[in-house]
Each structure stands twice: as structure tokens, then as C-alpha cells.
Design a protein around this motif. Structure first.
Motif, mmCIF file in Angstrom:
data_model
loop_
_atom_site.group_PDB
_atom_site.id
_atom_site.type_symbol
_atom_site.label_atom_id
_atom_site.label_comp_id
_atom_site.label_asym_id
_atom_site.label_seq_id
_atom_site.Cartn_x
_atom_site.Cartn_y
_atom_site.Cartn_z
ATOM 1 N N ARG A 139 0.841 -1.198 0.000
ATOM 2 C CA ARG A 139 0.000 0.000 0.000
ATOM 3 C C ARG A 139 0.880 1.254 0.000
ATOM 4 O O ARG A 139 0.585 2.230 -0.702
ATOM 5 C CB ARG A 139 -0.908 -0.011 1.237
ATOM 6 N N GLU A 140 1.946 1.242 0.770
ATOM 7 C CA GLU A 140 2.872 2.377 0.791
ATOM 8 C C GLU A 140 3.521 2.558 -0.582
ATOM 9 O O GLU A 140 3.682 3.690 -1.062
ATOM 10 C CB GLU A 140 3.933 2.150 1.861
ATOM 11 N N ALA A 141 3.874 1.446 -1.230
ATOM 12 C CA ALA A 141 4.479 1.524 -2.562
ATOM 13 C C ALA A 141 3.487 2.078 -3.579
ATOM 14 O O ALA A 141 3.875 2.828 -4.484
ATOM 15 C CB ALA A 141 4.970 0.150 -2.992
ATOM 16 N N GLU A 142 2.211 1.719 -3.441
ATOM 17 C CA GLU A 142 1.201 2.313 -4.315
ATOM 18 C C GLU A 142 1.235 3.836 -4.234
ATOM 19 O O GLU A 142 1.145 4.528 -5.258
ATOM 20 C CB GLU A 142 -0.203 1.825 -3.916
ATOM 21 N N GLN A 143 1.367 4.339 -3.025
ATOM 22 C CA GLN A 143 1.379 5.788 -2.843
ATOM 23 C C GLN A 143 2.615 6.423 -3.473
ATOM 24 O O GLN A 143 2.545 7.538 -4.015
ATOM 25 C CB GLN A 143 1.312 6.134 -1.354
ATOM 26 N N VAL A 144 3.745 5.714 -3.440
ATOM 27 C CA VAL A 144 4.946 6.207 -4.115
ATOM 28 C C VAL A 144 4.683 6.319 -5.612
ATOM 29 O O VAL A 144 5.030 7.316 -6.250
ATOM 30 C CB VAL A 144 6.146 5.284 -3.840
ATOM 31 N N ALA A 145 4.043 5.303 -6.188
ATOM 32 C CA ALA A 145 3.741 5.324 -7.620
ATOM 33 C C ALA A 145 2.791 6.471 -7.959
ATOM 34 O O ALA A 145 3.013 7.221 -8.919
ATOM 35 C CB ALA A 145 3.132 3.987 -8.053
ATOM 36 N N LEU A 146 1.747 6.637 -7.171
ATOM 37 C CA LEU A 146 0.735 7.643 -7.476
ATOM 38 C C LEU A 146 1.248 9.068 -7.258
ATOM 39 O O LEU A 146 0.722 10.013 -7.844
ATOM 40 C CB LEU A 146 -0.513 7.394 -6.628
ATOM 41 N N ALA A 147 2.284 9.197 -6.431
ATOM 42 C CA ALA A 147 2.851 10.518 -6.166
ATOM 43 C C ALA A 147 4.119 10.778 -6.970
ATOM 44 O O ALA A 147 4.838 11.734 -6.700
ATOM 45 C CB ALA A 147 3.152 10.656 -4.671
ATOM 46 N N SER A 148 4.374 9.949 -7.964
ATOM 47 C CA SER A 148 5.643 9.998 -8.698
ATOM 48 C C SER A 148 5.762 11.186 -9.647
ATOM 49 O O SER A 148 6.854 11.482 -10.133
ATOM 50 C CB SER A 148 5.827 8.708 -9.501
ATOM 51 N N GLY A 149 4.658 11.854 -9.945
ATOM 52 C CA GLY A 149 4.671 12.906 -10.952
ATOM 53 C C GLY A 149 4.406 12.391 -12.345
ATOM 54 O O GLY A 149 4.277 13.168 -13.293
#
Length: 285
Positions: A139-149
Motif C-alpha cells: 500500500r505504501e508503494a502504491e502511494q509512491v507510484a501515485l505521487a511519482s509525478g
């Protein structure tokens, strides 16, 4: 027009995706440590997600899409963080080093991010509040992807099965027992359909369709595990039961594929019946 895609973590599902895209005229690059296992047509990129420096064979020039489909080789919290969070950050760093900004990033996630356990129906808008380390890290990694720009979609795949992924079949052959009541719902997707969903999303984006930021990858028929076991026992002619008491695994939910189907995705194997029958018939399509 030919599209260029980079599949990071090009294992079973990634290789199946690559084959489907190559057949459609796409230029496909696949990153993994040992590239000798890549199917013909996928351009090899030897690389390690633990490295911050961009792999030398990383494709040059414009890159239309990136699919991050890595799988942790170390099954503890540190291993999950190294693969899904730090590995993804390294991948994003490689794009920056090469001055590339893909049209979309697909992050291959898991339905393990959900904590529901009482047979509830789950969709992309359901709370994703897993208590396990694996679900929390993904779930944390999903947030990294979605916040990647980079425009991104996460694809939460359910239990993947297929040739080479036959753990349940082995259990049933050994007389696997599972509790009947209350029903333990399980969700599945054939590996070829998991790849097909990813291909569907890429093609839809390339055609200008607006994608959501999350999709569930599951077949049409979440089913009680006891029902699946009974079907497989009949299909394989298993008549004995294991001596142990009935086994009840933790967790029970029913995942919906309505959003993926609304985009035009149709699973080749709509339920466990067609999928397992194909495996036992020796088909790998």
C-alpha cells in the motif's frame, strides 16, 4: 504507431504481457536479473532493482510506458520494502537519469492491501487497511507510484494461478481439507488474464481513454474455497482426505472486476473452472 514499453520485473506475468504486446507490434523491453529466461521478442535489460545507477542496457530515447511488476524474493518486511518501495524509487530515478517521462506508469499491486475478512464485496474504493506487513508495504508503494509525478494506475491482482503456479492442485492431490462453514471466499486470476488486463490498460491509454488510478484484477467468480476444492477433487479423481483436521485460512472477501470490465477487459478464464481445466489439460495459453 508502435509504442515502447519497459517491463520492470519481467517474470511470469510480465513475460506474458510482453508476448501479448509484441504480437500487437509494440517494442517491449524487459528488466530482470537473469534475462536468458525472457521470451523471444522481448528486448533484454539485465538489471537489479537494488542499484541506484541506471542499467546500461536501459532503452534510450522516448519511453511510452513503464510497468513495474517486480516480485519480492525475500519474504519479510525488509525484503518487501527493498523490492516494492526502494526498487520502485530506483526505477523512478533511472527514468530521471535518462530524462524520460512515460505517458503512464502501471504499478502491479495486490489485493492483499485489503483487510476485509467476512466475505464482503470489495472494489477499488473499498478501504485498503491491511494489517499484515506485506499489505502495508505494498500500500505504501502504491502511494509512491501515485505521487511519482507520472500519470499512474495501480493494478491490484488477486491470487494468480496458472502453469507453474499449482500449489492448490498439489494440496488437493494430497487430500486438502477446508472448512465449509462459514464460507471462505477466495479470489483468483489466471496469469494470462493478469497479463491481458495490463495489456488492456496500456492499449486503452494509448487510444486516449481516461484511466482510473486503481483497478482490481480478478476473474468473474470469487468462490468459497471448499467449492473450488470439491471441483478439483472431481476433476482429478481424488477420493482420499488428509488425516489432519479441516484447514481454515485467514481472510475472506469477494473482489469485483466491474471497473476493469467497464473498460473493455474480458477474462479468457472467467472462473476457476475454465482456468484449472486448461492447466490440467496441459494448455498454457
Amino acid at each position: 504507431m508502435s509504442r515502447k514499453v519497459m517491463i520492470v520485473g519481467c517474470g511470469d506475468v510480465g513475460s506474458r504481457l510482453g508476448r501479448q504486446l509484441v504480437a500487437g507490434g509494440w517494442e517491449v523491453h524487459g528488466l530482470r536479473r537473469n534475462t536468458s529466461a525472457l521470451p523471444a521478442g522481448i528486448l533484454p535489460v539485465p538489471g537489479d532493482l537494488g542499484a541506484s545507477a541506471c542499467p546500461p542496457a536501459w532503452p534510450q530515447g522516448e519511453l511510452d510506458y513503464v510497468v513495474f511488476s517486480a516480485a519480492a524474493s525475500q519474504h519479510d518486511e525488509a525484503g518487501y520494502r527493498a523490492t516494492y518501495i526502494e526498487g520502485l524509487r530506483h526505477c523512478l530515478g533511472w527514468l530521471e537519469q535518462r530524462g524520460q517521462r512515460p505517458k503512464r506508469l502501471l504499478f502491479v499491486s495486490s489485493s492483499g492491501v485489503y483487510a476485509q475478512k467476512d466475505g464482503e464485496w470489495v472494489d477499488e474504493d473499498s478501504p485498503a487497511e491491511a494489517e499484515s506487513y506485506s499489505g502495508r508495504v505494498i500500500r505504501e508503494a502504491e502511494q509512491v507510484a501515485l505521487a511519482s509525478g507520472i500519470p499512474a494506475s495501480v493494478v491490484r491482482l488477486t491470487g494468480i494461478y496458472g502453469p507453474g503456479r499449482e500449489y492448490l492442485l498439489r494440496q488437493v492431490r494430497e487430500g486438502y481439507r477446508v472448512a465449509v462453514e462459514p464460507p471462505l471466499y477466495a479470489n483468483r486470476i489466471h496469469a494470462e488474464d493478469a497479463a491481458g488486463l495490463l495489456a488492456c490498460l496500456l492499449r486503452a491509454d494509448a487510444d486516449g481513454k481516461v484511466l482510473d488510478n486503481c483497478y482490481l484484477g480478478v476473474d468473474d467468480a470469487p468462490a468459497p474455497l471448499a467449492e473450488v476444492v470439491d471441483y478439483l477433487r472431481g476433476l482429478m479423481g481424488v477420493e482420499h482426505w488428509a488425516a489432519e483436521q479441516s484447514v481454515r485460512r485467514a481472510g475472506s472477501k469477494r473482489c469485483s472486476n466491474a471497473r476493469a470490465r467497464a473498460l473493455g477487459w474480458i477474462p479468457r478464464y472467467p472462473s476457476y473452472r475454465e482456468g484449472y481445466a486448461a492447466i490440467l489439460a496441459g494448455r498454457d495459453d
